[in-house]
Design a protein around this motif. Sequence first.
Motif, PDB file in Angstrom:
ATOM      1  N   ASP A  29      81.068  24.284  18.396  1.00  0.00           N
ATOM      2  CA  ASP A  29      79.639  24.473  18.248  1.00  0.00           C
ATOM      3  C   ASP A  29      79.323  25.691  17.387  1.00  0.00           C
ATOM      4  O   ASP A  29      78.319  26.338  17.544  1.00  0.00           O
ATOM      5  N   GLN A  30      80.188  25.988  16.457  1.00  0.00           N
ATOM      6  CA  GLN A  30      80.010  27.102  15.547  1.00  0.00           C
ATOM      7  C   GLN A  30      78.996  26.720  14.468  1.00  0.00           C
ATOM      8  O   GLN A  30      78.981  25.587  14.005  1.00  0.00           O
ATOM      9  N   PRO A  31      78.164  27.647  14.026  1.00  0.00           N
ATOM     10  CA  PRO A  31      77.224  27.330  12.951  1.00  0.00           C
ATOM     11  C   PRO A  31      77.951  27.025  11.653  1.00  0.00           C
ATOM     12  O   PRO A  31      79.045  27.525  11.401  1.00  0.00           O
ATOM     13  N   GLY A  32      77.353  26.180  10.853  1.00  0.00           N
ATOM     14  CA  GLY A  32      77.901  25.889   9.538  1.00  0.00           C
ATOM     15  C   GLY A  32      78.937  24.787   9.509  1.00  0.00           C
ATOM     16  O   GLY A  32      79.554  24.564   8.483  1.00  0.00           O
ATOM     17  N   LEU A  33      79.142  24.098  10.633  1.00  0.00           N
ATOM     18  CA  LEU A  33      80.116  23.014  10.635  1.00  0.00           C
ATOM     19  C   LEU A  33      79.618  21.861   9.801  1.00  0.00           C
ATOM     20  O   LEU A  33      78.443  21.544   9.772  1.00  0.00           O
ATOM     21  N   LYS A  34      80.506  21.213   9.138  1.00  0.00           N
ATOM     22  CA  LYS A  34      80.183  20.008   8.401  1.00  0.00           C
ATOM     23  C   LYS A  34      79.966  18.900   9.421  1.00  0.00           C
ATOM     24  O   LYS A  34      80.765  18.713  10.331  1.00  0.00           O
ATOM     25  N   ALA A  35      78.880  18.145   9.279  1.00  0.00           N
ATOM     26  CA  ALA A  35      78.537  17.131  10.261  1.00  0.00           C
ATOM     27  C   ALA A  35      79.640  16.103  10.432  1.00  0.00           C
ATOM     28  O   ALA A  35      79.896  15.628  11.533  1.00  0.00           O
ATOM     29  N   ASP A  36      80.322  15.746   9.351  1.00  0.00           N
ATOM     30  CA  ASP A  36      81.354  14.715   9.468  1.00  0.00           C
ATOM     31  C   ASP A  36      82.644  15.235  10.085  1.00  0.00           C
ATOM     32  O   ASP A  36      83.521  14.474  10.428  1.00  0.00           O
ATOM     33  N   GLU A  37      82.760  16.541  10.253  1.00  0.00           N
ATOM     34  CA  GLU A  37      83.964  17.087  10.858  1.00  0.00           C
ATOM     35  C   GLU A  37      83.717  17.583  12.268  1.00  0.00           C
ATOM     36  O   GLU A  37      84.652  17.875  12.993  1.00  0.00           O
ATOM     37  N   ALA A  38      82.464  17.703  12.687  1.00  0.00           N
ATOM     38  CA  ALA A  38      82.155  18.176  14.022  1.00  0.00           C
ATOM     39  C   ALA A  38      82.404  17.054  15.027  1.00  0.00           C
ATOM     40  O   ALA A  38      81.991  15.931  14.827  1.00  0.00           O
ATOM     41  N   THR A  39      83.115  17.380  16.086  1.00  0.00           N
ATOM     42  CA  THR A  39      83.393  16.424  17.147  1.00  0.00           C
ATOM     43  C   THR A  39      83.282  17.155  18.466  1.00  0.00           C
ATOM     44  O   THR A  39      83.048  18.357  18.509  1.00  0.00           O
TER      45      THR A  39
ATOM     46  N   SER B  74      84.322  11.022   3.506  1.00  0.00           N
ATOM     47  CA  SER B  74      83.767  10.301   4.657  1.00  0.00           C
ATOM     48  C   SER B  74      84.528   8.995   4.901  1.00  0.00           C
ATOM     49  O   SER B  74      84.789   8.632   6.049  1.00  0.00           O
ATOM     50  N   SER B  75      84.922   8.299   3.849  1.00  0.00           N
ATOM     51  CA  SER B  75      85.694   7.062   4.007  1.00  0.00           C
ATOM     52  C   SER B  75      87.080   7.349   4.581  1.00  0.00           C
ATOM     53  O   SER B  75      87.564   6.630   5.461  1.00  0.00           O
ATOM     54  N   GLN B  76      87.720   8.401   4.100  1.00  0.00           N
ATOM     55  CA  GLN B  76      89.053   8.743   4.598  1.00  0.00           C
ATOM     56  C   GLN B  76      88.997   9.193   6.055  1.00  0.00           C
ATOM     57  O   GLN B  76      89.866   8.833   6.861  1.00  0.00           O
TER      58      GLN B  76
END
Length: 166
Positions: free
Chosen positions: A11-21, A70-72
């Motif tokens: 939950d750190q700021p600046g995370l890329k949305a596609d990498e946040a889980t 995003s596809s990968q």
Amino acid sequence: MDDEENRERLDQPGLKADEATDQQALVPTAVRQVNFHGDVITVVLVEERGRRQVYVLLRPLCQYLGLSWSSQLQRLREDEVLAEATTSVLLSNTEVGHRQRYTMIGLQLEFLPGWMFSFTPKRVRADLQEKIKRYRRDCYRVLWEAFLQGELFPVEQREVLASVVE
């Protein structure tokens, strides 16, 4: 350092949305860069479940090869074997006295060739097709030899090698 101390929330700021889980990111104990055909590949050493593991950061590789990240990422998540071999890695960078934290997805080193063999060179720009073929042909050999020779993490090499060979 145990696994719980080594993990931090995503939950750190600046995370890329596609990498946040919802997964917790591993904090590397060491970071190294390997020059591979003129591209700088970043590898990290982490403690995971009591074992040292080497991960290759994938987003920069996708950029070098002209692949859609995003596809990968979707393909990695859909592949049962590769999904188990990926993790989020928490990195930090200090610029102008300001510490920036971000996550990247890493793939265990020994699974990198399998991921790369899933590429279809004809599906990328024509000017990058030969580069993908060269990467696919050489990535395993070069990275594995560097690892075996202790060039990536010399202090940890024997322990990590023993865990890979088991």
